[in-house]
Design an enzyme around this catalytic site. Structure first.
Site, PDB file in Angstrom:
ATOM      1  CD  GLU A 298     -38.573  14.814   2.537  1.00  0.00           C
ATOM      2  OE1 GLU A 298     -38.851  13.600   2.675  1.00  0.00           O
ATOM      3  OE2 GLU A 298     -37.623  15.364   3.102  1.00  0.00           O
TER       4      GLU A 298
ATOM      5  CD  GLU B  72     -46.829  10.278   5.116  1.00  0.00           C
ATOM      6  OE1 GLU B  72     -46.995   9.321   4.317  1.00  0.00           O
ATOM      7  OE2 GLU B  72     -45.959  11.138   4.961  1.00  0.00           O
TER       8      GLU B  72
ATOM      9  CG  HIS C 255     -36.749  15.878   8.482  1.00  0.00           C
ATOM     10  ND1 HIS C 255     -36.864  15.382   9.760  1.00  0.00           N
ATOM     11  CD2 HIS C 255     -36.257  14.872   7.738  1.00  0.00           C
ATOM     12  CE1 HIS C 255     -36.437  14.137   9.794  1.00  0.00           C
ATOM     13  NE2 HIS C 255     -36.060  13.799   8.573  1.00  0.00           N
TER      14      HIS C 255
ATOM     15  CG  ASN D 118     -32.526  12.333  -2.048  1.00  0.00           C
ATOM     16  OD1 ASN D 118     -31.380  12.447  -1.617  1.00  0.00           O
ATOM     17  ND2 ASN D 118     -33.563  12.111  -1.264  1.00  0.00           N
TER      18      ASN D 118
ATOM     19  NE  ARG E 295     -29.662  10.553  12.938  1.00  0.00           N
ATOM     20  CZ  ARG E 295     -30.416  10.870  11.873  1.00  0.00           C
ATOM     21  NH1 ARG E 295     -31.642  11.305  12.035  1.00  0.00           N
ATOM     22  NH2 ARG E 295     -29.925  10.735  10.660  1.00  0.00           N
TER      23      ARG E 295
ATOM     24  CG  ASP F 222     -40.378  -1.108  10.488  1.00  0.00           C
ATOM     25  OD1 ASP F 222     -41.523  -0.775  10.862  1.00  0.00           O
ATOM     26  OD2 ASP F 222     -40.061  -1.205   9.302  1.00  0.00           O
TER      27      ASP F 222
ATOM     28  N   GLY G  33     -43.325   8.348   7.561  1.00  0.00           N
ATOM     29  CA  GLY G  33     -43.821   6.960   7.603  1.00  0.00           C
ATOM     30  C   GLY G  33     -44.642   6.648   8.848  1.00  0.00           C
ATOM     31  CB  ILE G  34     -43.949   6.966  12.470  1.00  0.00           C
ATOM     32  CG1 ILE G  34     -42.789   5.966  12.354  1.00  0.00           C
ATOM     33  CG2 ILE G  34     -44.701   6.772  13.786  1.00  0.00           C
ATOM     34  CD1 ILE G  34     -41.678   6.170  13.377  1.00  0.00           C
TER      35      ILE G  34
ATOM     36  NE  ARG H 132     -32.836  15.358   1.517  1.00  0.00           N
ATOM     37  CZ  ARG H 132     -32.654  14.387   2.368  1.00  0.00           C
ATOM     38  NH1 ARG H 132     -32.376  13.179   1.961  1.00  0.00           N
ATOM     39  NH2 ARG H 132     -32.745  14.629   3.645  1.00  0.00           N
TER      40      ARG H 132
HETATM   41  P1  ADP Z   1     -37.391   7.825   6.072  1.00  0.00           P
HETATM   42  O1  ADP Z   1     -37.212   8.765   7.221  1.00  0.00           O
HETATM   43  O2  ADP Z   1     -36.245   6.872   5.890  1.00  0.00           O
HETATM   44  O3  ADP Z   1     -37.883   8.484   4.807  1.00  0.00           O
HETATM   45  P2  ADP Z   1     -40.114   6.883   6.432  1.00  0.00           P
HETATM   46  O4  ADP Z   1     -40.662   8.250   6.458  1.00  0.00           O
HETATM   47  O5  ADP Z   1     -40.512   5.968   5.333  1.00  0.00           O
HETATM   48  O6  ADP Z   1     -38.531   6.851   6.547  1.00  0.00           O
HETATM   49  O7  ADP Z   1     -40.504   6.211   7.821  1.00  0.00           O
HETATM   50  C1  ADP Z   1     -40.042   4.968   8.232  1.00  0.00           C
HETATM   51  C2  ADP Z   1     -40.831   4.554   9.450  1.00  0.00           C
HETATM   52  O8  ADP Z   1     -42.217   4.569   9.109  1.00  0.00           O
HETATM   53  C3  ADP Z   1     -40.500   3.169   9.964  1.00  0.00           C
HETATM   54  O9  ADP Z   1     -40.316   3.202  11.368  1.00  0.00           O
HETATM   55  C4  ADP Z   1     -41.745   2.375   9.646  1.00  0.00           C
HETATM   56  O10 ADP Z   1     -42.013   1.466  10.636  1.00  0.00           O
HETATM   57  C5  ADP Z   1     -42.832   3.409   9.626  1.00  0.00           C
HETATM   58  N1  ADP Z   1     -43.929   2.954   8.769  1.00  0.00           N
HETATM   59  C6  ADP Z   1     -43.940   2.877   7.426  1.00  0.00           C
HETATM   60  N2  ADP Z   1     -45.115   2.353   6.997  1.00  0.00           N
HETATM   61  C7  ADP Z   1     -45.850   2.097   8.100  1.00  0.00           C
HETATM   62  C8  ADP Z   1     -47.142   1.553   8.342  1.00  0.00           C
HETATM   63  N3  ADP Z   1     -47.935   1.168   7.339  1.00  0.00           N
HETATM   64  N4  ADP Z   1     -47.562   1.454   9.620  1.00  0.00           N
HETATM   65  C9  ADP Z   1     -46.777   1.861  10.627  1.00  0.00           C
HETATM   66  N5  ADP Z   1     -45.550   2.363  10.463  1.00  0.00           N
HETATM   67  C10 ADP Z   1     -45.089   2.490   9.224  1.00  0.00           C
END
Ligand code: ADP
Length: 398
Positions: free
Chosen positions: A383, A332, A179, A7, A240, A281, A329-330, A90
């Site tokens: 991914e 999950e 995505h 990637n 965004r 974040d 990230g959010i 990717r």
């Molecule tokens: P990307 O889109 O860059 O791959 P991710 O899928 O890792 O990013 O998502 C990033 C977001 O996930 C950030 O806003 C971060 O705050 C959130 N995040 C990651 N871990 C946690 C956690 N344990 N609790 C809450 N939010 C999280």
């Protein structure tokens, strides 16, 4: 077969080496700050961590570092690159001509180049990575997996904008969506979890990370998605805007902003960051909201409201669905955010189980209450694995 997944981003190279079809991860690496000062590479292999800190001026040099780390005697997983059987890449934008993962040839490289216009930060480094990997790995199958490909099943009524049709014909201006690898992967996993054939399963998939998008998936095929010509459309994201009245752009142009400034404003300074003013974040924002920050709370509420609105829209698109799936990230990890999104939707057959929701963090699980007509699922995306599976499938067919 050992499958290398690459990637290549604008200033980074992420890679994983899989043993397929066992899906065992043999190595996982990241090279950061490619082309910038302070480049560094880290690779983890079954308990061993290898590091390289030296200038990595471009992606070609980056792939030399990948080669070195994969074959290092003090903990690299391979003796030589000849042990790699296929390489998956990717690629962000494949436009209208790519509807699935494909073996890379000269024509495919030309398509990636053609769509660099629409994905200027992504397609050029993706293509450099492809060319460098072909040089480095020789005649093995190289496969491209596109972020846009899964969404090519979206019908014209959903992918065309209310703009003059001529703009579609002249410039191919339409919704493409992104995505796709993640939406496709979690949709497949969701059908497995539900114990239903994918062809009979209707889903709303929510990929909520730094970039955020949702998809309406009917019988395993994307029929609508929130991102558009570019990843700017749809949900409110880390930085965004998501959907907003395009007349705001004309208004701000009249106020003296330049086109370039507005591009940066909408893509890099808006969303959670722009509203809350401090961070993009959600972990920081949840903490600040918990400590009483109204602005952080507002940002989180606006984020959740947009997701709710699209759940409603996609329930109409699909005429109801089997499950709403959360990933990224959010999606999950942030149980509070899932609660904001899913509360008070019982009239639509969506009822969250608070205890299950709180207990499901960073892992797959069902979070709906027994009376919920719609299943609510958390499914960690992967991914890289999805690309390895596709690469293995295409390479074996080749
Ligand atoms: P990307 O889109 O860059 O791959 P991710 O899928 O890792 O990013 O998502 C990033 C977001 O996930 C950030 O806003 C971060 O705050 C959130 N995040 C990651 N871990 C946690 C956690 N344990 N609790 C809450 N939010 C999280």
């Amino acid at each position: 077969m050992n499958v290398l997944v690459l990637n290549c981003g604008s200033s980074s190279i992420k890679y994983q080496l899989f043993d397929m079809p066992a899906e065992t991860v043999l190595a996982k690496g990241l090279i950061q700050r490619v082309g910038e000062a302070g480049s560094e590479a880290v690779q983890r292999t079954n308990g061993t961590e290898l590091r390289v800190e030296r200038p990595v001026p471009d992606h070609r040099a980056g792939l030399e570092v990948v080669k070195e780390l994969l074959t290092r005697e003090d903990g690299g997983p391979l003796r030589s690159l000849a042990e790699i059987g296929a390489c998956g890449h990717r690629v962000v934008h494949g436009g209208e001509r790519v509807t699935g993962s494909v073996r890379i040839d000269a024509e495919l490289q030309q398509i990636v180049d053609e769509y660099a216009d629409l994905a200027p930060l992504h397609n050029p480094p993706n293509l450099t990575g492809i060319r460098a990997a072909i040089e480095m790995l020789g005649a093995i199958p190289q496969v491209a997996c596109f972020d846009t490909a899964f969404h090519q099943s979206i019908p014209k009524t959903a992918y065309l904008y209310g703009l003059p049709y001529e703009l579609y014909e002249r410039f191919r201006i339409r919704k493409y969506g992104f995505h796709g690898t993640s939406h496709r992967y979690v949709a497949g996993r969701a059908a497995q979890l539900l114990g239903k054939p994918e062809a009979e399963t209707d889903l709303i998939t929510c990929h909520l990370g730094n970039g955020c998008s949702m998809a309406a998936v009917r019988g395993g095929k994307s029929v609508d998605t929130t991102m558009g010509l570019t990843p700017l459309e749809g949900l409110v994201m880390g930085t965004r805007t998501g959907d907003f009245d395009p007349a705001i752009v004309f208004y701000l142009l009249r106020k003296g902003y330049t086109g370039g400034e507005l591009d940066t404003l909408c893509n890099k300074k808006s969303g959670l960051l722009g509203i809350a003013g401090q961070s993009n974040d959600v972990r920081d924002l949840e903490e600040q909201a918990g400590a009483g920050s109204e602005q952080a709370r507002l940002a989180l509420d606006i984020f959740a409201y947009r997701v709710r609105k699209y759940i409603g829209a996609y329930l109409a698109v699909l005429n109801g669905c089997d499950a709403v799936v959360f990933t990224g990230g959010i999606g999950e990890n942030d149980a509070r955010m899932r609660e904001r999104i899913l509360c008070d939707l019982d009239a639509l057959g969506i009822v969250l189980d608070p205890a299950r929701n709180d207990a499901t963090v960073g892992t797959a699980g069902r979070i709906q209450a027994p009376e919920s007509r719609v299943a609510l699922l958390v499914i960690p995306t992967n991914e890289e694995l999805a690309i390895a599976q596709e690469t293995f499938r295409v390479a074996r067919g080749a």
